[in-house]
Design a protein around this motif. Structure first.
Motif, PDB file in Angstrom:
ATOM      1  N   LEU A  21      -3.466  -3.295  -4.269  1.00 24.48           N
ATOM      2  CA  LEU A  21      -2.524  -2.716  -5.244  1.00 24.48           C
ATOM      3  C   LEU A  21      -1.171  -2.419  -4.597  1.00 24.48           C
ATOM      4  N   LEU A  22      -1.219  -1.804  -3.397  1.00 20.90           N
ATOM      5  CA  LEU A  22       0.046  -1.449  -2.731  1.00 20.90           C
ATOM      6  C   LEU A  22       0.849  -2.691  -2.399  1.00 20.90           C
ATOM      7  N   SER A  23       0.139  -3.714  -1.862  1.00 26.01           N
ATOM      8  CA  SER A  23       0.867  -4.930  -1.485  1.00 26.01           C
ATOM      9  C   SER A  23       1.526  -5.549  -2.697  1.00 26.01           C
ATOM     10  N   LYS A  24       0.781  -5.535  -3.807  1.00 29.90           N
ATOM     11  CA  LYS A  24       1.287  -6.240  -4.983  1.00 29.90           C
ATOM     12  C   LYS A  24       2.392  -5.449  -5.685  1.00 29.90           C
ATOM     13  N   TYR A  25       2.149  -4.139  -5.875  1.00 28.47           N
ATOM     14  CA  TYR A  25       3.058  -3.393  -6.747  1.00 28.47           C
ATOM     15  C   TYR A  25       4.091  -2.536  -6.023  1.00 28.47           C
ATOM     16  N   ALA A  26       3.782  -2.171  -4.781  1.00 29.35           N
ATOM     17  CA  ALA A  26       4.711  -1.243  -4.132  1.00 29.35           C
ATOM     18  C   ALA A  26       5.464  -1.869  -2.962  1.00 29.35           C
ATOM     19  N   PHE A  27       4.718  -2.462  -2.036  1.00 26.78           N
ATOM     20  CA  PHE A  27       5.373  -2.895  -0.802  1.00 26.78           C
ATOM     21  C   PHE A  27       6.235  -4.121  -1.010  1.00 26.78           C
ATOM     22  N   GLY A  28       5.765  -5.026  -1.863  1.00 28.93           N
ATOM     23  CA  GLY A  28       6.550  -6.240  -2.103  1.00 28.93           C
ATOM     24  C   GLY A  28       7.969  -5.903  -2.513  1.00 28.93           C
ATOM     25  N   PRO A  29       8.126  -5.163  -3.639  1.00 30.36           N
ATOM     26  CA  PRO A  29       9.476  -4.804  -4.064  1.00 30.36           C
ATOM     27  C   PRO A  29      10.230  -3.982  -3.010  1.00 30.36           C
TER      28      PRO A  29
ATOM     29  N   VAL B  26      -7.005   7.095  -3.368  1.00 27.99           N
ATOM     30  CA  VAL B  26      -6.374   5.846  -3.818  1.00 27.99           C
ATOM     31  C   VAL B  26      -5.326   6.158  -4.890  1.00 27.99           C
ATOM     32  N   ILE B  27      -5.686   7.034  -5.837  1.00 24.27           N
ATOM     33  CA  ILE B  27      -4.747   7.338  -6.925  1.00 24.27           C
ATOM     34  C   ILE B  27      -3.510   8.041  -6.375  1.00 24.27           C
ATOM     35  N   VAL B  28      -3.710   9.031  -5.482  1.00 17.14           N
ATOM     36  CA  VAL B  28      -2.565   9.769  -4.939  1.00 17.14           C
ATOM     37  C   VAL B  28      -1.615   8.827  -4.201  1.00 17.14           C
ATOM     38  N   VAL B  29      -2.199   7.987  -3.347  1.00 14.32           N
ATOM     39  CA  VAL B  29      -1.350   7.064  -2.573  1.00 14.32           C
ATOM     40  C   VAL B  29      -0.620   6.117  -3.513  1.00 14.32           C
ATOM     41  N   ALA B  33       3.345   5.851  -3.934  1.00  9.02           N
ATOM     42  CA  ALA B  33       4.060   4.597  -3.668  1.00  9.02           C
ATOM     43  C   ALA B  33       4.797   4.120  -4.902  1.00  9.02           C
ATOM     44  N   LYS B  34       4.128   4.286  -6.048  1.00 15.64           N
ATOM     45  CA  LYS B  34       4.725   3.812  -7.296  1.00 15.64           C
ATOM     46  C   LYS B  34       5.980   4.632  -7.628  1.00 15.64           C
ATOM     47  N   LEU B  35       5.883   5.948  -7.399  1.00 16.56           N
ATOM     48  CA  LEU B  35       7.054   6.809  -7.623  1.00 16.56           C
ATOM     49  C   LEU B  35       8.191   6.411  -6.683  1.00 16.56           C
ATOM     50  N   ALA B  36       7.805   6.063  -5.458  1.00 13.82           N
ATOM     51  CA  ALA B  36       8.838   5.732  -4.468  1.00 13.82           C
ATOM     52  C   ALA B  36       9.561   4.451  -4.841  1.00 13.82           C
ATOM     53  N   ASN B  50      13.815   6.774   0.119  1.00 13.50           N
ATOM     54  CA  ASN B  50      14.227   6.949   1.513  1.00 13.50           C
ATOM     55  C   ASN B  50      13.039   7.290   2.393  1.00 13.50           C
ATOM     56  N   PHE B  51      12.204   8.198   1.895  1.00  9.95           N
ATOM     57  CA  PHE B  51      11.020   8.603   2.662  1.00  9.95           C
ATOM     58  C   PHE B  51      10.123   7.395   2.892  1.00  9.95           C
ATOM     59  N   MET B  52       9.897   6.628   1.819  1.00 11.43           N
ATOM     60  CA  MET B  52       9.012   5.466   1.920  1.00 11.43           C
ATOM     61  C   MET B  52       9.599   4.450   2.903  1.00 11.43           C
TER      62      MET B  52
END
Lengths: 161, 250
Positions: A21-29, B26-29, B33-36, B50-52
């Motif tokens: 999930l992180l790779s797809k939705y967060a880290f990529g962008p 998993v949800i918190v992370v 990340a999504k907020l960031a 910036n933090f991320m």
């Protein structure tokens, strides 16, 4: 605390899902934005460098132009100085010539006047001396002899001069 | 001692606390990340972005200290996930713990909680750090172990296999032990640090009012330990991967 192997599996599954999930939705962008920023910064740095060189070039050009202008001004002043001194010399020369000319003509005039005065004086003196001599000698010599004698003397006087 | 709320379904034990806490982690992370990355901006990043980005750069430096960054770029996501996952796991158990006292047999989803079958007065621990469970840290460490060996075999097969018999073939058993010791040490280090922290918290809370300043101090210290352990786990993972996959010319 017992070892529950199911938890072991759950941990791996949870981590795997999170990784996906992180790779797809967060880290990529996020990575792409960071990459873009890197490029932006690099581009701006390049721009800054190029505008700096340009500015330096302009400064050099300006300096050169200033130096040329200064040199020109200097030349003009030099020329003016030279021409003015030349002119002054000319004027002085002319003035000198004029004076000499004036002096010469004055001297000539004086000479002429002198000549005239001498000629006039000579005429006067001769007639006056004739008159004087005739008055003195009227009784002793006749007028013919008298005039002859006075003329002789005056010629002697004129010749001696 | 507190016990885990385990139910048995189809012959498999389901540790509801562990599963729930993993899910929460998993949800918190994910939310963090999504907020960031919600309002990603190249020129005007928000505080969370910036933090991320700081975390990303931190992990990048970490990876580049273990191996060539060109080679290690693909591990940055892994390092980031490890770091965030373990850090959030470590600090989840800090603010509070949820413990229920069960008298007699208790059931959930129609299944009896195992600990209550054997113990009349079981203390069930529902909210804890997932990393305060050896089976979970072992899962993470095993995953790293597999990754190290697979990547070593894939990217650097000749030298990876050769390193088992170096400097002499007699060192083969020693090298195998060394290889196995890596994940074991990873799992036990992380588990022991976090578990010990929670035990000390639970003990201090028993001292009620007098223990409160110490609880606060210990929570602060545990925050530090949690970050440190996340860092160590990630760092060692990267070092191991670097050792296995990068052949340095001698």
């Amino acid at each position: 605390m017992s070892f529950v192997w199911e938890n072991f599996v759950w941990a791996i599954v949870a981590f795997g899902i999170l990784y996906f999930l992180l790779s797809k939705y967060a880290f990529g962008p996020l990575f792409s934005v960071m990459e873009k920023r890197r490029e932006l910064v690099k581009q701006q740095l390049d721009e800054a460098a190029s505008s700096r060189t340009q500015a330096q070039q302009y400064i050099d050009e300006q300096k050169e132009a200033l130096a040329t202008a200064r040199k020109e001004a200097h030349d003009i002043i030099e020329q003016a100085k030279r021409s003015s001194s030349l002119q002054a010399d000319e004027i002085i020369e002319k003035a000198k010539e004029e004076t000499t000319r004036l002096k010469d003509s004055a001297a000539r005039d004086i000479e002429n006047e002198k000549e005239k005065a001498i000629a006039a004086l000579r005429g006067e003196v001769s007639s006056m001396s004739v008159a004087i001599a005739s008055k003195i000698l009227t009784k002793e010599i006749d007028e013919k002899d008298q005039t002859e004698l006075v003329g002789q003397y005056l010629n002697e006087v004129g010749g001696k001069q | 001692m507190h016990e885990s709320p385990i139910i048995v379904l189809g012959g498999l034990r389901f540790d509801l606390s562990a599963i729930g806490m993993l899910l929460i982690t998993v949800i918190v992370v994910m939310v963090l990340a999504k907020l960031a990355v919600r309002n990603l901006s190249v020129e005007n990043p928000g505080k969370l972005q910036n933090f991320m980005e700081w975390v990303v750069e931190f992990v990048e430096n970490l990876v580049s200290s273990a191996m060539d960054l060109k080679h290690g770029r693909k591990y940055i996501s892994l390092g980031l996930t490890l770091m965030l996952f373990i850090f959030v796991s470590n600090i989840l158990g800090l603010p509070f713990a949820v413990i229920t006292e069960a008298h007699g047999v208790q059931s959930i989803f129609g299944q009896p909680i195992q600990a209550t079958l054997t113990n009349e007065h079981a203390h069930l621990l529902w909210w804890k750090s997932p990393t305060a469970d050896l089976s979970i840290t072992a899962g993470l460490a095993f995953m790293v172990f597999v990754l190290i060996n697979v990547m070593g075999l894939k990217d650097n097969r000749k030298h990876y296999l050769k390193h088992y018999v170096e400097p002499f073939w007699i060192f083969l058993p020693l090298n195998i032990v060394e290889n196995i010791a890596k994940p074991v040490a990873l799992a036990i280090r992380l588990f022991a640090n976090i578990f010990a922290g929670e035990v000390i918290l639970a003990t201090l809370i028993k001292a009620s009012v007098f223990g409160l300043p110490f609880v606060a101090a210990w929570q602060g210290f545990s925050l530090f330990v949690g970050a440190l352990q996340a860092f160590i786990f990630t760092m060692l993972t990267m070092v191991y991967i670097g050792q296995a996959t990068v052949h340095e010319e001698h």
